[in-house]
Motif scaffolding. Structure first.
Motif, PDB file in Angstrom:
ATOM      1  N   LEU A   1       1.616   6.578   4.366  1.00 34.27           N
ATOM      2  CA  LEU A   1       0.904   7.812   4.710  1.00 34.27           C
ATOM      3  C   LEU A   1       1.564   8.517   5.877  1.00 34.27           C
ATOM      4  O   LEU A   1       2.142   7.882   6.748  1.00 34.27           O
ATOM      5  CB  LEU A   1      -0.528   7.491   5.176  1.00 34.27           C
TER       6      LEU A   1
ATOM      7  N   LYS B   1      -1.745   2.662   3.798  1.00 33.48           N
ATOM      8  CA  LYS B   1      -3.094   2.453   3.272  1.00 33.48           C
ATOM      9  C   LYS B   1      -3.018   1.300   2.278  1.00 33.48           C
ATOM     10  O   LYS B   1      -2.463   1.440   1.195  1.00 33.48           O
ATOM     11  CB  LYS B   1      -3.629   3.709   2.597  1.00 33.48           C
TER      12      LYS B   1
ATOM     13  N   ASN C   1      -7.360  14.411   5.212  1.00 34.74           N
ATOM     14  CA  ASN C   1      -7.483  13.455   4.106  1.00 34.74           C
ATOM     15  C   ASN C   1      -6.454  13.703   3.003  1.00 34.74           C
ATOM     16  O   ASN C   1      -6.748  13.567   1.826  1.00 34.74           O
ATOM     17  CB  ASN C   1      -8.911  13.461   3.532  1.00 34.74           C
TER      18      ASN C   1
ATOM     19  N   GLY D   1       0.819  -1.201   0.000  1.00 32.79           N
ATOM     20  CA  GLY D   1       0.000   0.000   0.000  1.00 32.79           C
ATOM     21  C   GLY D   1       0.853   1.252   0.000  1.00 32.79           C
ATOM     22  O   GLY D   1       2.075   1.199  -0.128  1.00 32.79           O
TER      23      GLY D   1
ATOM     24  N   TYR E   1      -3.277  12.792   6.955  1.00 31.23           N
ATOM     25  CA  TYR E   1      -4.286  11.921   6.354  1.00 31.23           C
ATOM     26  C   TYR E   1      -5.575  11.933   7.176  1.00 31.23           C
ATOM     27  O   TYR E   1      -6.671  12.108   6.647  1.00 31.23           O
ATOM     28  CB  TYR E   1      -3.755  10.489   6.223  1.00 31.23           C
TER      29      TYR E   1
ATOM     30  N   SER F   1      -3.120  12.744   0.971  1.00 29.89           N
ATOM     31  CA  SER F   1      -2.232  11.630   0.635  1.00 29.89           C
ATOM     32  C   SER F   1      -1.884  11.747  -0.839  1.00 29.89           C
ATOM     33  O   SER F   1      -2.294  12.691  -1.506  1.00 29.89           O
ATOM     34  CB  SER F   1      -2.911  10.280   0.944  1.00 29.89           C
TER      35      SER F   1
ATOM     36  N   GLY G   1      -7.939  -0.566   0.956  1.00 28.31           N
ATOM     37  CA  GLY G   1      -8.454   0.612   1.645  1.00 28.31           C
ATOM     38  C   GLY G   1      -8.233   0.613   3.142  1.00 28.31           C
ATOM     39  O   GLY G   1      -8.437   1.632   3.798  1.00 28.31           O
ATOM     40  N   LYS G   2      -7.812  -0.498   3.712  1.00 30.27           N
ATOM     41  CA  LYS G   2      -7.573  -0.550   5.158  1.00 30.27           C
ATOM     42  C   LYS G   2      -6.313   0.223   5.502  1.00 30.27           C
ATOM     43  O   LYS G   2      -5.309   0.138   4.803  1.00 30.27           O
ATOM     44  CB  LYS G   2      -7.445  -2.005   5.617  1.00 30.27           C
ATOM     45  N   VAL G   3      -6.371   0.990   6.586  1.00 35.62           N
ATOM     46  CA  VAL G   3      -5.226   1.793   7.004  1.00 35.62           C
ATOM     47  C   VAL G   3      -4.640   1.233   8.301  1.00 35.62           C
ATOM     48  O   VAL G   3      -5.369   0.964   9.256  1.00 35.62           O
ATOM     49  CB  VAL G   3      -5.635   3.276   7.210  1.00 35.62           C
TER      50      VAL G   3
END
Length: 98
Positions: free
Chosen positions: A14, A46, A23, A11, A19, A25, A50-52
């Motif tokens: 970030l 990330k 938001n 991923g 972030y 990035s 989509g999982k952070v």
């Protein structure tokens, strides 16, 4: 907590502060993210789904210096996942640049 299975996640690295609060990035934010991570602010990953994850080193070991140059870039990280108070964390064992 040593029993956690290692996972491999690909991923974008970030800067968690920008972030989460704004938001921000991606490539346009790369320089700011690099500076924030280098100055010690939390770094995250990330994942492609989509999982952070909040990225951490071992106890007492910051991985920010290693991560700063990867800000806004895609990397693959091998590490041990955990969750604390709803926050997904990944204790970094190895960073691989794609």
């Amino acid at each position: 907590f040593t029993g956690a299975q290692e996972i491999v996640v690909t991923g974008e690295v970030l800067d968690m502060t920008c972030y989460i609060s704004n938001n921000l990035s991606g490539p346009d934010h790369a320089k700011c993210a690099r500076d924030c991570i280098r100055s010690g602010l939390p770094a995250g990953l990330k994942a492609e789904n989509g999982k952070v994850y909040l990225l951490t080193g071992g106890p007492g070991h910051s991985i920010n210096a290693e991560l700063a140059d990867y800000a806004a870039k895609t990397v693959t990280i091998k590490g041990r996942p955990s969750v604390r108070d709803g926050f997904a964390q990944l204790q970094v064992e190895e960073i691989r640049k794609l």
